[in-house]
Design an enzyme around this catalytic site. Structure first.
Site, mmCIF file in Angstrom:
data_model
loop_
_atom_site.group_PDB
_atom_site.id
_atom_site.type_symbol
_atom_site.label_atom_id
_atom_site.label_comp_id
_atom_site.label_asym_id
_atom_site.label_seq_id
_atom_site.Cartn_x
_atom_site.Cartn_y
_atom_site.Cartn_z
ATOM 1 N N LYS A 1 21.998 68.984 6.694
ATOM 2 C CA LYS A 1 20.499 68.461 7.183
ATOM 3 C C LYS A 1 19.990 68.913 5.944
ATOM 4 C CE LYS A 1 18.239 66.578 10.547
ATOM 5 N NZ LYS A 1 18.070 66.106 11.168
HETATM 6 P P1 NAD Z 1 8.164 60.957 13.255
HETATM 7 O O1 NAD Z 1 7.851 61.839 12.109
HETATM 8 O O2 NAD Z 1 8.364 59.434 13.402
HETATM 9 O O3 NAD Z 1 7.762 60.930 14.835
HETATM 10 C C1 NAD Z 1 7.254 62.961 15.136
HETATM 11 C C2 NAD Z 1 6.883 62.419 16.280
HETATM 12 O O4 NAD Z 1 6.064 63.207 16.668
HETATM 13 C C3 NAD Z 1 5.468 61.859 16.351
HETATM 14 O O5 NAD Z 1 4.338 61.132 16.715
HETATM 15 C C4 NAD Z 1 4.461 63.875 15.583
HETATM 16 O O6 NAD Z 1 2.679 63.032 15.674
HETATM 17 C C5 NAD Z 1 4.937 64.133 17.509
HETATM 18 N N1 NAD Z 1 4.415 65.281 17.154
HETATM 19 C C6 NAD Z 1 4.554 66.362 16.595
HETATM 20 N N2 NAD Z 1 4.452 67.129 17.193
HETATM 21 C C7 NAD Z 1 3.987 67.243 18.601
HETATM 22 C C8 NAD Z 1 3.828 67.853 19.640
HETATM 23 N N3 NAD Z 1 3.263 69.873 18.927
HETATM 24 N N4 NAD Z 1 3.345 68.021 20.853
HETATM 25 C C9 NAD Z 1 3.629 66.302 21.066
HETATM 26 N N5 NAD Z 1 4.016 65.356 19.359
HETATM 27 C C10 NAD Z 1 4.132 65.613 18.468
HETATM 28 O O7 NAD Z 1 9.894 61.648 13.784
HETATM 29 P P2 NAD Z 1 11.208 60.829 14.466
HETATM 30 O O8 NAD Z 1 12.149 60.889 13.403
HETATM 31 O O9 NAD Z 1 10.543 60.130 15.366
HETATM 32 O O10 NAD Z 1 11.965 62.224 15.161
HETATM 33 C C11 NAD Z 1 11.661 63.229 16.014
HETATM 34 C C12 NAD Z 1 13.096 63.820 16.840
HETATM 35 O O11 NAD Z 1 13.597 63.352 17.216
HETATM 36 C C13 NAD Z 1 13.289 64.762 15.692
HETATM 37 O O12 NAD Z 1 13.235 66.188 16.670
HETATM 38 C C14 NAD Z 1 13.806 64.498 14.671
HETATM 39 O O13 NAD Z 1 15.272 65.562 14.535
HETATM 40 C C15 NAD Z 1 15.126 63.606 15.960
HETATM 41 N N6 NAD Z 1 15.907 62.215 15.622
HETATM 42 C C16 NAD Z 1 15.340 61.653 14.793
HETATM 43 C C17 NAD Z 1 16.324 60.176 14.334
HETATM 44 C C18 NAD Z 1 15.674 59.474 13.456
HETATM 45 O O14 NAD Z 1 16.249 58.121 13.485
HETATM 46 N N7 NAD Z 1 14.229 59.393 13.228
HETATM 47 C C19 NAD Z 1 17.644 60.744 14.430
HETATM 48 C C20 NAD Z 1 17.771 61.629 15.606
HETATM 49 C C21 NAD Z 1 17.134 62.267 15.805
#
Ligand code: NAD
Length: 427
Positions: free
Chosen positions: A115
């Site tokens: 990571k």
């Molecule tokens: P992203 O940046 O696209 O979206 C994150 C979202 O969370 C945004 O809508 C943001 O406004 C919101 N957010 C941030 N703080 C917040 C809060 N306090 N309350 C409510 N909403 C809040 O990120 P993502 O890629 O969608 O990732 C989200 C989660 O999923 C993370 O934990 C990431 O590690 C995990 N994840 C992502 C992927 C991927 O392929 N993108 C894969 C596995 C896991």
């Protein structure tokens, strides 16, 4: 070598790291794992911390701190996203790297876990500043990444544009066209069809599987989704398309609820048009807080924002009988125990959100072969990997009489430990 169990109570990623370690410890105990192997898995193989100077548009110099942690490469090259967020710390990135090792193992990918991240709020930088930061970070971690060493991907606040800048940097620095150094690239730069939607589609797939196994119809299911970025919005859209009623969504701008169900396509379009890419100003629904969203009276709650959202402090307010972890580590270890005691079914992150890394694996395979698959092929294969992992985890949960989270770790830790044992400790 970085020791992962260093306590630092003021560190926001501390809870996530501790909970990843606690899950490893439980699985090690259930498996009767050799004490030496257990100690080895508690540590990261390699940790790199870099200073990142960036000349801002007005000419002044800012310095950010970046990290790349490779937890284990026993089963293959490291794999894991890069996160740009102001709360990034070494603990957080170390915990997430460990989760990646076990996520790749539970889905049986020939990859290890890594990571990366930079402690920065990218919304405070211009696009050019983010580009310079990304390229400097890439140059700084270049000695330890590569298609046979460690392959980054997008995570919070990074996307296919970020990956394109990384490809450019590696190509410029090595003199070799290097699309296979990352996954989650734009399709016209060698990305896989279906990668952007893969995590959300996987989360939706496991949610619908749980409902099917319980005999619950999607159209009789109310869902709340926290986070409306890549994972949250795609999950909400896929579940709405399957007939579920999405009654609450949220992002950094707050929560939005409608008992009649939210028009997710309209919400996605609203966020897309918004300069900050948030739901701010989304009308025709009630405004709620993020705390209220988590406490919604729904059948399924999907935290898909950041870690540590359901904690010992708010766990008593959670009403959903099923939680599907779209985000990594959204439920703290303390809350996890309390929810298990109440009989709440939790589909754990390393299974629920593994769709992204599964299609990242497909992208790595395609980039290396320079031969690209149709979307249908990607989606069919994704479902095969997700179904197989889910069936194995549920079977283990039955065999060990334990919750799915513990079962997923038992499957994963066993596979990683077996790879280390078969390879033999070097030298
Ligand atoms: P992203 O940046 O696209 O979206 C994150 C979202 O969370 C945004 O809508 C943001 O406004 C919101 N957010 C941030 N703080 C917040 C809060 N306090 N309350 C409510 N909403 C809040 O990120 P993502 O890629 O969608 O990732 C989200 C989660 O999923 C993370 O934990 C990431 O590690 C995990 N994840 C992502 C992927 C991927 O392929 N993108 C894969 C596995 C896991």
């Amino acid at each position: 070598m970085a020791v992962l169990q260093m306590p630092s109570p003021t560190n926001p990623g501390h809870e996530l790291l501790q909970s990843a370690l606690a899950q490893l410890d439980r699985a090690a105990k259930a498996l009767g794992l050799d004490a030496g192997l257990h100690r080895y898995l508690r540590q990261a193989e390699r940790t790199l911390i870099v200073a990142l100077p960036v000349t801002c548009d007005d000419g002044h110099l800012e310095v950010f701190t970046g990290y790349r942690v490779q937890h284990s490469t026993a089963r293959g090259p490291g794999k894991g996203g890069i996160r740009f967020h102001q709360s990034v710390t070494l603990d957080e990135i170390s915990g997430l790297a460990m989760l990646m090792t076990f996520k790749c193992a539970v889905t049986d990918l020939p990859l290890g876990g890594a990571k990366g991240g930079v402690a920065v709020d990218p919304r405070r930088l211009s696009r050019n500043e983010v580009q310079r930061l990304t390229k400097r970070y890439t140059a700084a971690i270049l000695p330890i990444i590569g298609p046979e060493q460690d392959i980054p991907a997008p995570d919070v606040n990074t996307d296919e544009q970020t990956m394109a800048w990384i490809v450019d940097t590696v190509t410029m620095m090595t003199g070799k066209h290097s699309p296979e150094v990352v996954t989650g690239k734009p399709v016209d730069l060698g990305g896989s069809r279906g990668r952007t939607e893969a995590t959300g589609r996987g989360v939706a797939f496991v949610t619908l599987e749980v409902l099917r196994r319980q005999g619950t119809r999607p159209d009789a299911t109310r869902v709340a989704v926290q986070g409306f970025g890549n994972v949250g919005s795609v999950t909400a859209k896929a579940l709405a398309q399957a007939g579920c009623k999405i009654v609450a969504i949220s992002d950094v701008s707050g929560g939005y609820a409608s008992a009649a169900g939210i028009d997710i396509e309209r919400a996605i379009e609203h966020a897309r048009r918004n300069a900050q890419r948030t739901l701010e100003g989304f009308g025709g629904v009630s405004r709620i807080s993020n705390a209220e969203l988590l406490a919604s009276d729904v059948d399924v709650l999907i935290p898909a924002a950041l870690e540590g959202q359901i904690t010992g402090e708010n766990v008593s307010e959670i009403r959903a009988p099923i939680i599907v972890e779209g985000a990594n580590g959204p439920v703290t270890a303390e809350a996890d125990r309390m929810l298990a005691d109440r009989g709440v079914l939790i589909v754990p992150d390393i299974l629920a959100n593994a769709g992204g890394v599964v299609v990242s694996y497909f992208e790595w395979v395609q980039s290396r072969a320079q031969f690209y698959w149709e979307l249908e092929e990607v989606e069919t294969r994704l479902e095969i990997y997700m179904r197989r992992a889910m069936e194995l985890v549920l079977a283990k949960a039955k065999a060990y009489d334990c919750p799915p989270r513990e079962a997923a770790f038992i499957v994963a830790v066993d596979r990683v430990a077996s790879a280390i044992s078969k390879r033999g400790i070097f030298p």
